[in-house]
Design an enzyme around this catalytic site. Sequence first.
Site, mmCIF file in Angstrom:
data_model
loop_
_atom_site.group_PDB
_atom_site.id
_atom_site.type_symbol
_atom_site.label_atom_id
_atom_site.label_comp_id
_atom_site.label_asym_id
_atom_site.label_seq_id
_atom_site.Cartn_x
_atom_site.Cartn_y
_atom_site.Cartn_z
ATOM 1 N N ARG A 37 -31.112 -12.461 3.175
ATOM 2 C CA ARG A 37 -29.985 -13.327 3.583
ATOM 3 C C ARG A 37 -30.237 -13.757 5.017
ATOM 4 O O ARG A 37 -30.666 -12.945 5.853
ATOM 5 C CB ARG A 37 -28.660 -12.563 3.499
ATOM 6 C CG ARG A 37 -27.512 -13.332 4.129
ATOM 7 C CD ARG A 37 -26.183 -12.691 3.868
ATOM 8 N NE ARG A 37 -25.788 -12.862 2.479
ATOM 9 C CZ ARG A 37 -24.611 -12.471 1.993
ATOM 10 N NH1 ARG A 37 -23.729 -11.889 2.793
ATOM 11 N NH2 ARG A 37 -24.313 -12.654 0.724
ATOM 12 N N ARG A 90 -21.211 -6.382 -0.254
ATOM 13 C CA ARG A 90 -21.423 -6.425 -1.700
ATOM 14 C C ARG A 90 -22.831 -6.818 -2.099
ATOM 15 O O ARG A 90 -23.489 -6.159 -2.877
ATOM 16 C CB ARG A 90 -20.500 -7.477 -2.315
ATOM 17 C CG ARG A 90 -19.483 -6.973 -3.260
ATOM 18 C CD ARG A 90 -18.363 -7.963 -3.237
ATOM 19 N NE ARG A 90 -18.092 -8.322 -1.848
ATOM 20 C CZ ARG A 90 -17.282 -7.631 -1.059
ATOM 21 N NH1 ARG A 90 -16.622 -6.617 -1.516
ATOM 22 N NH2 ARG A 90 -17.099 -7.965 0.203
ATOM 23 N N THR A 91 -23.299 -7.945 -1.572
ATOM 24 C CA THR A 91 -24.583 -8.457 -2.039
ATOM 25 C C THR A 91 -25.688 -7.466 -1.685
ATOM 26 O O THR A 91 -26.529 -7.118 -2.519
ATOM 27 C CB THR A 91 -24.864 -9.843 -1.408
ATOM 28 O OG1 THR A 91 -23.761 -10.683 -1.693
ATOM 29 C CG2 THR A 91 -26.119 -10.466 -1.981
HETATM 30 N N1 ASP Z 1 -19.914 -13.081 0.087
HETATM 31 C C1 ASP Z 1 -19.998 -14.507 -0.132
HETATM 32 C C2 ASP Z 1 -21.139 -15.108 0.633
HETATM 33 O O1 ASP Z 1 -21.930 -14.396 1.198
HETATM 34 C C3 ASP Z 1 -18.694 -15.188 0.133
HETATM 35 C C4 ASP Z 1 -18.162 -15.127 1.539
HETATM 36 O O2 ASP Z 1 -18.781 -14.560 2.430
HETATM 37 O O3 ASP Z 1 -17.072 -15.662 1.745
HETATM 38 O O4 ASP Z 1 -21.299 -16.313 0.650
#
Ligand code: ASP
Length: 336
Positions: A107, A57-58
């Site tokens: 990230r 998603r991100t």
């Molecule tokens: N997508 C979110 C994160 O990257 C939540 C998760 O991974 O649980 O922190």
Amino acid sequence: MDFTGAHILSIKQFERADIERVFKVADSMEPYAQRRRVTRVLEGAILGNMFFEPSTRTRVSFGSAFNLLGGEVRETTGFKNSAIAKGESLYDTARVLSGYSDVICMRHPESGSVAEFAGASRVPVINGGDGANEHPSQALLDLYTIRKELADRGRSLDGLRIAMIGDLKHGRTVHSLCKLLCLFDNIHVTLVSPPELAMPEAVTENMREAGLKVVVSEDLAHGIGHVDIAYATRIQEERFTSKEEANLYRGRFRLNQAIYTQYCEPNTVIMHPLPRDSREDANELDNDLNLNPNLAIFRQADNGVLVRMALFALILDVVDQVDACARDVNWYSGSR
Ligand code: ASP
């Protein structure tokens, strides 16, 4: 805050007026995100999307947001395919890659690594999640979603009651969201987790000092009983020393339609930063909630694109030019 050229590393950078600004710009991005209009305002600009931890998603929503503004996206995913695997420092990677991009999203599994990278970067850097530390764009889209969902129910953020459930120790999205809620008045937060996975003391203290009412509980039924928002999270398996240790907690809190009907007030909004762990032994948000109109998780993910478009437009200082570079779409764009 002066957004032009700024790094976005932590929610602590924001004041209330900055949040209002981001949300106002995000609202204005709707025609583009919904493919009714196209804008070329970032034509020629390049986003370096660098994700050294798994992400769907991100990564894709940052990329889509940049594409929707007319820019191009270059991706690096995983350490294996990066020179970091050959021993390159974050400093060198930042010096080099910032020469190829206008803005970078990153990230990385280490807390503080994105700030270190930004210190050496020649272009603005957005933190897409640094270890268990922070995930500022997720907190912004979460609050944007909360505000919209409450508005649809005739309410404002004032008096918000929210329960955060699950792995609050390692969940960077809830760390950032708690920091963000400190900017608002009259907020009630219930933190539901096993004691071993409790919210870090510093985050809880920070909320209390800011005047929020904070209740800590181990009991899901009690936690979700009198709230507007039930925000579930995944056990962050990747932050534990072993899978076995994570398994002690997976499946501890499961929200499904029967529990929702029994304990939640009508219209309680269900949120989750996603991915939800749908394996049988975890199943933190059951699929039987999929048709519940209060399940906001996919609207929440959609809102991520709007908020990330707003961040790019603000950081690259094109907010006032977006509409001037736009036209209607000329393809079938159906209803979304
Ligand atoms: N997508 C979110 C994160 O990257 C939540 C998760 O991974 O649980 O922190």
